[in-house]
Write a protein that holds these residues in place. Structure first.
Motif, PDB file in Angstrom:
ATOM      1  N   LYS A 153      -2.762   1.193   0.498  1.00 35.23           N
ATOM      2  CA  LYS A 153      -3.161   0.050   1.312  1.00 35.23           C
ATOM      3  C   LYS A 153      -3.710   0.453   2.680  1.00 35.23           C
ATOM      4  O   LYS A 153      -4.316  -0.359   3.363  1.00 35.23           O
ATOM      5  CB  LYS A 153      -1.976  -0.890   1.527  1.00 35.23           C
ATOM      6  CG  LYS A 153      -1.482  -1.534   0.234  1.00 35.23           C
ATOM      7  CD  LYS A 153      -0.416  -2.558   0.496  1.00 35.23           C
ATOM      8  CE  LYS A 153       0.925  -1.914   0.732  1.00 35.23           C
ATOM      9  NZ  LYS A 153       2.043  -2.865   0.784  1.00 35.23           N
ATOM     10  N   PRO A 195      -8.887  -0.683   0.286  1.00 37.48           N
ATOM     11  CA  PRO A 195      -7.964   0.068  -0.573  1.00 37.48           C
ATOM     12  C   PRO A 195      -8.577   1.398  -1.030  1.00 37.48           C
ATOM     13  O   PRO A 195      -9.776   1.487  -1.280  1.00 37.48           O
ATOM     14  CB  PRO A 195      -7.733  -0.860  -1.764  1.00 37.48           C
ATOM     15  CG  PRO A 195      -8.090  -2.219  -1.275  1.00 37.48           C
ATOM     16  CD  PRO A 195      -9.160  -2.015  -0.256  1.00 37.48           C
ATOM     17  N   TYR A 200      -3.325  -8.835  -1.261  1.00 39.09           N
ATOM     18  CA  TYR A 200      -4.359  -8.005  -1.876  1.00 39.09           C
ATOM     19  C   TYR A 200      -4.660  -8.547  -3.253  1.00 39.09           C
ATOM     20  O   TYR A 200      -3.759  -8.912  -4.001  1.00 39.09           O
ATOM     21  CB  TYR A 200      -3.889  -6.556  -1.985  1.00 39.09           C
ATOM     22  CG  TYR A 200      -3.606  -5.924  -0.639  1.00 39.09           C
ATOM     23  CD1 TYR A 200      -4.597  -5.255   0.044  1.00 39.09           C
ATOM     24  CD2 TYR A 200      -2.340  -6.011  -0.053  1.00 39.09           C
ATOM     25  CE1 TYR A 200      -4.347  -4.680   1.282  1.00 39.09           C
ATOM     26  CE2 TYR A 200      -2.091  -5.443   1.172  1.00 39.09           C
ATOM     27  CZ  TYR A 200      -3.094  -4.780   1.840  1.00 39.09           C
ATOM     28  OH  TYR A 200      -2.846  -4.223   3.061  1.00 39.09           O
TER      29      TYR A 200
END
Length: 78
Positions: free
Chosen positions: A65, A45, A75
């Motif tokens: 992302k 990220p 996530y």
């Protein structure tokens, strides 16, 4: 009793199904199978930003992302 093996290449992203069947008395019978999901590993990220309103508020976070994975991806921020 006998065994059979095979190899196959997965050229596209997404979900693929492989099945193994036998023919017995002119009828096909499913004896095994596997579902394979093909895609990209998730990127690390970037541009992570979190904000919390007040001392009792829940933090809200956003991030980039990266590239599309083509597979189910979860996530978690710790």
């Amino acid at each position: 009793s006998s065994s059979v093996s095979t190899k196959f290449l997965v050229h596209t992203y997404g979900k693929h199904m492989f099945t193994c069947k036998i023919v017995c008395e002119y009828k096909k019978k499913l004896i095994c199978g596997i579902d394979i999901e093909s895609g990209n590993p998730p990127d690390e990220p970037r541009n992570v930003s979190c904000i919390q309103y007040g001392t009792d508020g829940q933090p809200t976070c956003t991030w980039d992302k990266g590239r599309l994975t083509y597979i189910s991806t979860t996530y978690v921020i710790q």
